[in-house]
Scaffold this active site. Structure first.
Site, PDB file in Angstrom:
ATOM      1  N   LYS A   1     -16.394 -44.814  30.403  1.00 59.24           N
ATOM      2  CA  LYS A   1     -16.013 -45.780  29.366  1.00 59.24           C
ATOM      3  C   LYS A   1     -15.420 -47.069  29.933  1.00 59.24           C
ATOM      4  O   LYS A   1     -16.159 -47.939  30.382  1.00 59.24           O
ATOM      5  CB  LYS A   1     -15.062 -45.118  28.376  1.00 59.24           C
ATOM      6  CG  LYS A   1     -15.794 -44.108  27.464  1.00 59.24           C
ATOM      7  CD  LYS A   1     -14.929 -43.679  26.324  1.00 59.24           C
ATOM      8  CE  LYS A   1     -15.620 -42.713  25.372  1.00 59.24           C
ATOM      9  NZ  LYS A   1     -16.514 -43.346  24.426  1.00 59.24           N
TER      10      LYS A   1
ATOM     11  N   PHE B   1     -13.783 -32.863  23.384  1.00 58.75           N
ATOM     12  CA  PHE B   1     -15.100 -33.500  23.500  1.00 58.75           C
ATOM     13  C   PHE B   1     -15.265 -33.935  24.947  1.00 58.75           C
ATOM     14  O   PHE B   1     -14.474 -34.720  25.463  1.00 58.75           O
ATOM     15  CB  PHE B   1     -15.244 -34.715  22.577  1.00 58.75           C
ATOM     16  CG  PHE B   1     -16.641 -35.280  22.625  1.00 58.75           C
ATOM     17  CD1 PHE B   1     -17.642 -34.761  21.824  1.00 58.75           C
ATOM     18  CD2 PHE B   1     -16.971 -36.302  23.510  1.00 58.75           C
ATOM     19  CE1 PHE B   1     -18.954 -35.244  21.898  1.00 58.75           C
ATOM     20  CE2 PHE B   1     -18.274 -36.796  23.588  1.00 58.75           C
ATOM     21  CZ  PHE B   1     -19.260 -36.264  22.772  1.00 58.75           C
TER      22      PHE B   1
ATOM     23  N   ASP C   1      -9.979 -34.674  31.933  1.00 59.16           N
ATOM     24  CA  ASP C   1     -11.005 -35.602  31.453  1.00 59.16           C
ATOM     25  C   ASP C   1     -10.304 -36.870  30.952  1.00 59.16           C
ATOM     26  O   ASP C   1      -9.678 -36.871  29.891  1.00 59.16           O
ATOM     27  CB  ASP C   1     -11.806 -34.926  30.331  1.00 59.16           C
ATOM     28  CG  ASP C   1     -12.919 -35.827  29.781  1.00 59.16           C
ATOM     29  OD1 ASP C   1     -12.853 -37.059  29.989  1.00 59.16           O
ATOM     30  OD2 ASP C   1     -13.830 -35.299  29.118  1.00 59.16           O
TER      31      ASP C   1
HETATM   32  C1  LIG Z   1     -13.047 -37.417  26.630  1.00 61.31           C
HETATM   33  C2  LIG Z   1     -14.508 -37.703  26.734  1.00 61.31           C
HETATM   34  N1  LIG Z   1     -15.229 -37.102  27.692  1.00 61.31           N
HETATM   35  C3  LIG Z   1     -16.533 -37.326  27.835  1.00 61.31           C
HETATM   36  C4  LIG Z   1     -17.199 -38.184  26.985  1.00 61.31           C
HETATM   37  C5  LIG Z   1     -18.666 -38.425  27.153  1.00 61.31           C
HETATM   38  O1  LIG Z   1     -18.878 -39.738  27.611  1.00 61.31           O
HETATM   39  P1  LIG Z   1     -20.295 -40.433  27.472  1.00 61.31           P
HETATM   40  O2  LIG Z   1     -20.521 -40.706  26.039  1.00 61.31           O
HETATM   41  O3  LIG Z   1     -20.171 -41.673  28.313  1.00 61.31           O
HETATM   42  O4  LIG Z   1     -21.305 -39.497  28.034  1.00 61.31           O
HETATM   43  C6  LIG Z   1     -16.486 -38.840  25.971  1.00 61.31           C
HETATM   44  C7  LIG Z   1     -17.172 -39.728  25.030  1.00 61.31           C
HETATM   45  O5  LIG Z   1     -16.695 -40.037  23.978  1.00 61.31           O
HETATM   46  C8  LIG Z   1     -15.102 -38.592  25.846  1.00 61.31           C
HETATM   47  O6  LIG Z   1     -14.376 -39.174  24.887  1.00 61.31           O
END
Ligand SMILES: Cc1ncc(COP(=O)(O)O)c(C=O)c1O
Length: 436
Positions: A276, A157, A242
């Site tokens: 986050k 994700f 990520d």
């Molecule tokens: C690993 C990861 N990358 C990207 C995102 C996307 O972040 P945002 O919801 O702040 O756009 C999330 C959100 O849960 C995530 O867990």
């Protein structure tokens, strides 16, 4: 000076022209107004009106122990005095500027992030507002290599905007919006051989989460990231890690890719994305280019943002980083959550298969697909947890969580599990059966 009051709008629609004060509306009334005014994309279970430390309160005055921290966001809990002071002072001094100007706080934040991630003098930062935006910048860096193939992992994700959605595995999220940018190939989770087979000189980037939070807190097997680094080096691909969910102390170290319990050796990604926990609840994202090559990929005009890393957001992030560091919160949260995980594993309830994850990012894995029921009952009992998959309950508490607070949940868990245990109705013995 007379205040300018807009005329009440009465178009016959069921919206209140003048909003009622929060104190006068019940949770049920707020929910009805939510349904009549916000898009039906989410299904929020409570309307929250206040937070302090690890607790939040709903509109009906009920208190909840927040074991999710806004999904791994509120690293300092709610309304932490240092965070509130930093944001308030910054807004009073200098609020929003545009990207036509720089701010002192933004520069200091970028320097701190580069120091924390161990980037050399070639490292550079792009500040945005969210995880998906942090990933968008990373995707553009990858495509600026001139290559188009991107390797992502099953279960990944990375966000919901179109570039990061292209890297997000779940077909229910992707399919309605294709074709998505880049030529993304999803590799089976954790299979080093499949990774090695897929990488060649056409690959722009390998994109990895060390722990896949949204897939149920799944950790890549030992050696995976190390091998990805080698393959990226030999093929000229970028290694993008990520850390939107795992970064900023969530897994027991500042970054999951620097956690010796998760990744052995000194793996330096080309790009690390954060969001986050970075702002402690204030919207901010960051794309860290660690290598000189990655730092040079985006040319002026290739990317931009109006709000990204504006002074209040940068001040919130700086206060979050400083407080985590000075109060030793990463080690504290990791110890509390390790103890919590041990206590859950020892509880001996047949529904508990084990606990996955690291630091303050954990999933209680169940033997039956009843996580939603457990999370629902937990909420009624005053605990915020998340059914991240049918069989997994995610815990990502504020890093300020104490042993006593974790203990409150551990004490309540057996009853929650008991209530969620499927009751199998056995057919009566043959002799007792009534004939039709
Ligand atoms: C690993 C990861 N990358 C990207 C995102 C996307 O972040 P945002 O919801 O702040 O756009 C999330 C959100 O849960 C995530 O867990």
């Amino acid at each position: 000076m007379t205040a300018i009051v807009p005329p009440p709008i009465d178009d016959g629609a069921p919206h209140a022209a003048v909003p009622a004060s929060p104190a006068r509306a019940t949770g049920g009334e707020w929910s009805a107004r939510y349904g009549a005014s916000l898009l039906g994309i989410f299904s929020p279970s409570r309307v929250l009106v206040r937070g302090e430390g690890c607790y939040v309160w709903d509109a009906d005055g009920r208190r909840y122990l927040d074991l999710l921290a806004g999904i791994a966001v509120n690293a300092l809990g709610h309304a932490h005095p240092a965070w509130v002071a930093a944001v308030s002072e910054q807004i009073a001094r200098l609020g929003h500027i545009s990207n036509l100007f720089a701010s002192d706080v933004q520069i200091e934040l970028a320097e701190t992030l580069l120091r924390l991630v161990g980037a050399g003098s070639e490292g550079r930062v792009f500040l945005s507002n969210s995880g998906t935006e942090a990933m968008e910048a990373a995707v553009k860096m990858a495509l600026r290599t001139g290559r188009r193939r991107l390797l992502a992992i099953a279960g990944s994700f990375h966000g919901r905007t179109l570039g990061s959605l292209a890297l997000t595995a779940k077909s229910a999220y992707r399919d309605p919006f294709g074709p998505l940018p880049g030529a993304v190939q999803f590799l089976p989770f954790g299979q080093i051989d499949a990774l090695a087979e897929a990488v060649d000189t056409t690959v722009a980037a390998i994109v990895i989460e060390v722990i896949q939070g949204e897939a149920g807190v799944r950790t890549q097997p030992p050696g995976y990231l190390e091998r990805a680094r080698e393959l990226a080096d030999s093929s000229g691909a970028l290694l993008i890690v990520d850390e939107v969910q795992t970064g900023i102390g969530r897994t027991g170290t500042w970054f999951a890719h620097r956690n010796p319990a998760l990744v052995s050796g000194d793996v330096r990604p080309d790009v690390v994305t954060l969001a986050k926990g970075l702002g402690g609840g204030f919207p901010i994202g960051a794309t860290l280019a660690l290598s000189g090559r990655a730092a040079g990929l985006l040319a002026p005009g290739d990317h931009g943002t109006t709000f990204g890393g504006n002074p209040p957001a940068a001040a919130a992030a700086a206060a979050t980083l400083h407080t985590i560091d000075s109060a030793g919160l990463i080690a504290q949260a990791a110890t509390v959550c390790e103890d919590l995980a041990g206590a859950v594993e020892r509880c001996g309830h047949p529904l508990v298969a084990g606990v996955r994850g690291a630091g303050a990012l954990r999933a209680i894995v169940l033997t039956e697909p009843v996580a939603a029921r457990v999370a629902h009952d937990a909420l009624d009992a005053g605990f915020i947890v998340n059914a991240v998959s049918p069989e997994a309950i995610r815990l990502a508490p504020p890093l300020i969580i104490t042993e006593d607070q974790a203990g409150e949940f551990v004490a309540a868990l057996p009853d929650l599990l008991e209530r969620a245990t499927p009751r199998r109705v056995c057919p009566p013995p043959a002799t007792e059966r009534t004939l039709p």
